[in-house]
Write an enzyme that holds these catalytic residues in place. Structure first.
Site, PDB file in Angstrom:
ATOM      1  N   ASN A   1     -56.192  -1.493  16.714  1.00  0.00           N
ATOM      2  CA  ASN A   1     -55.817  -0.265  17.151  1.00  0.00           C
ATOM      3  C   ASN A   1     -56.437   0.674  16.303  1.00  0.00           C
ATOM      4  OD1 ASN A   1     -54.440   2.064  17.265  1.00  0.00           O
ATOM      5  ND2 ASN A   1     -52.722   1.351  15.958  1.00  0.00           N
ATOM      6  N   TRP A   2     -57.402   1.257  16.830  1.00  0.00           N
ATOM      7  CA  TRP A   2     -58.309   2.427  16.312  1.00  0.00           C
ATOM      8  C   TRP A   2     -57.809   3.722  15.693  1.00  0.00           C
ATOM      9  CZ3 TRP A   2     -63.485   2.197  19.664  1.00  0.00           C
ATOM     10  CH2 TRP A   2     -63.841   0.890  19.478  1.00  0.00           C
ATOM     11  N   LYS A   3     -56.528   3.663  16.241  1.00  0.00           N
ATOM     12  CA  LYS A   3     -55.559   5.041  15.692  1.00  0.00           C
ATOM     13  C   LYS A   3     -56.659   6.275  15.986  1.00  0.00           C
ATOM     14  CE  LYS A   3     -53.317   2.175  12.483  1.00  0.00           C
ATOM     15  NZ  LYS A   3     -52.338   2.161  11.118  1.00  0.00           N
TER      16      LYS A   3
ATOM     17  N   HIS B   1     -45.524   2.446  18.398  1.00  0.00           N
ATOM     18  CA  HIS B   1     -46.296   1.949  17.123  1.00  0.00           C
ATOM     19  C   HIS B   1     -45.538   2.819  15.936  1.00  0.00           C
ATOM     20  CE1 HIS B   1     -49.125   2.137  13.942  1.00  0.00           C
ATOM     21  NE2 HIS B   1     -49.459   1.027  14.300  1.00  0.00           N
TER      22      HIS B   1
ATOM     23  N   GLU C   1     -46.164   4.440  13.446  1.00  0.00           N
ATOM     24  CA  GLU C   1     -46.501   5.964  13.251  1.00  0.00           C
ATOM     25  C   GLU C   1     -45.961   6.840  14.299  1.00  0.00           C
ATOM     26  OE1 GLU C   1     -50.738   4.800  12.936  1.00  0.00           O
ATOM     27  OE2 GLU C   1     -50.023   3.721  11.000  1.00  0.00           O
TER      28      GLU C   1
ATOM     29  N   GLU D   1     -44.566  -5.493  13.107  1.00  0.00           N
ATOM     30  CA  GLU D   1     -45.234  -4.635  11.983  1.00  0.00           C
ATOM     31  C   GLU D   1     -44.442  -4.156  10.785  1.00  0.00           C
ATOM     32  OE1 GLU D   1     -49.321  -3.333  13.634  1.00  0.00           O
ATOM     33  OE2 GLU D   1     -47.962  -1.822  14.167  1.00  0.00           O
TER      34      GLU D   1
ATOM     35  N   GLY E   1     -51.509  -0.387   6.770  1.00  0.00           N
ATOM     36  CA  GLY E   1     -52.293   0.798   6.284  1.00  0.00           C
ATOM     37  C   GLY E   1     -52.121   0.703   4.635  1.00  0.00           C
TER      38      GLY E   1
ATOM     39  N   SER F   1     -52.127  -4.904   7.616  1.00  0.00           N
ATOM     40  CA  SER F   1     -52.974  -5.180   6.664  1.00  0.00           C
ATOM     41  C   SER F   1     -53.682  -6.495   6.710  1.00  0.00           C
ATOM     42  CB  SER F   1     -52.536  -5.228   5.190  1.00  0.00           C
ATOM     43  OG  SER F   1     -52.227  -3.709   4.880  1.00  0.00           O
TER      44      SER F   1
ATOM     45  N   GLY G   1     -55.229  -2.615  12.246  1.00  0.00           N
ATOM     46  CA  GLY G   1     -55.358  -1.252  12.245  1.00  0.00           C
ATOM     47  C   GLY G   1     -56.832  -1.084  11.532  1.00  0.00           C
ATOM     48  N   GLY G   2     -56.459  -0.983  10.310  1.00  0.00           N
ATOM     49  CA  GLY G   2     -58.051  -0.589   9.463  1.00  0.00           C
ATOM     50  C   GLY G   2     -59.123  -1.487   9.464  1.00  0.00           C
TER      51      GLY G   2
HETATM   52  C1  PEP Z   1     -51.558  -1.113  12.857  1.00  0.00           C
HETATM   53  O1  PEP Z   1     -52.066   0.203  12.807  1.00  0.00           O
HETATM   54  O2  PEP Z   1     -50.967  -1.460  13.850  1.00  0.00           O
HETATM   55  C2  PEP Z   1     -51.586  -1.835  11.667  1.00  0.00           C
HETATM   56  C3  PEP Z   1     -51.558  -2.788  11.443  1.00  0.00           C
HETATM   57  O3  PEP Z   1     -52.712  -1.293  10.442  1.00  0.00           O
HETATM   58  P1  PEP Z   1     -53.220  -2.029   9.406  1.00  0.00           P
HETATM   59  O4  PEP Z   1     -53.860  -3.160   9.741  1.00  0.00           O
HETATM   60  O5  PEP Z   1     -54.269  -1.005   8.734  1.00  0.00           O
HETATM   61  O6  PEP Z   1     -52.417  -2.083   8.507  1.00  0.00           O
END
Ligand code: PEP
Length: 252
Positions: free
Chosen positions: A10-12, A96, A98, A168, A174, A214, A235-236
């Site tokens: 997920n590049w957000k 998600h 967010e 999640e 994040g 993470s 994500g990251g």
């Molecule tokens: C996500 O955005 O779904 C996520 C899990 O982010 P991260 O890996 O950065 O925690």
């Protein structure tokens, strides 16, 4: 039952026109021909077309980060399933954390998006997970159960093959803090039992449940080694080709 691992990035709201194409090309180079693991990336909507071109011919699928439940009309800023499919998306992320906690999406709105996406032939990554204060108050199971029950309302067993659940924990997204493999496994097993209650054992056995929060190359193998963890939503670490490829390789 052996489930094929599914790793999605997920590049957000990150990258740029050139950066998204460079990242997609680097992924194709590193892992484009992997077939032991299912893979997808979800770039910002404005870069979907160019990323689709860069991924073309590879085994990396494309996904949107959000969708609306109407076909067209006066819904400023929204995107339809037809638009996502038009630019090559197979998947869409719905619910998600967010979007739930920053934008304010409700379980009911998320359900409308899930139902519409399935009706239009898309595969859905439905995200669920508790806030830190909910975990501390011992409400993880209650919160995740509610998100899944409402999120999947009126979704029939026959459509469950098009649903991936992404667990999640919000406190791990994040933040650099990962749920321990045992903490994640416990919730994944709870989700699988819930699916058996809502549907049946075969749906529960076949449903892919990703962990997100993470995930990085250094912790992926242990998380993916848990019996009910069938992949990751990243994500990251999805923003660096080397890291995303390392996570995919950890699952092989
Ligand atoms: C996500 O955005 O779904 C996520 C899990 O982010 P991260 O890996 O950065 O925690």
């Amino acid at each position: 039952m052996s489930r094929k691992l599914f790793i999605a990035g997920n590049w957000k709201m990150n990258t740029s026109q050139a950066g998204s194409v460079d990242l997609a090309k680097a992924l194709v180079e590193a892992i484009g021909s992997v077939d032991k693991v299912d893979m997808a990336v979800c770039p910002p909507a404005v870069y979907l077309s160019s990323v689709a071109d860069a991924l073309s011919g590879s085994n990396i699928a494309l996904g949107g980060q959000n969708v609306f439940y109407q076909d067209n009309g006066a819904f400023t800023g929204e995107l339809s399933t037809a638009m996502l499919k038009d630019v090559g998306c197979k998947y869409v992320i719905i619910g998600h954390s967010e979007r739930r906690h920053v934008i304010g999406e409700s379980d009911e709105l998320i359900n409308r998006k899930v139902v519409k996406s399935l009706a239009d032939g898309m595969s859905v990554i439905l995200c669920v997970g508790e806030l830190l204060e909910q975990r501390q108050a011992d409400q993880t199971s209650e919160v995740v159960t509610r998100q899944i029950k409402i999120g999947l309302e009126s979704v029939h067993a026959a459509d469950m093959a098009s649903i991936t659940i992404a667990y999640e924990p919000v406190w791990a997204i994040g933040t650099g803090v990962t749920a321990s493999p045992a903490q994640a496994q416990e919730v994944h097993a709870m989700i699988r039992n819930l699916l058996a209650e809502m549907y049946d054992e075969s749906v529960a056995d076949a449903t892919i449940i990703q962990y997100g929060g993470s995930v990085k190359p250094s912790n992926a193998a242990e998380l993916l080694g848990q019996s009910d963890i069938d992949g990751a939503l990243v994500g990251g670490a999805a923003l660096k080709a080397e890291d995303f490829a390392g996570i995919v390789q950890a699952g092989m």
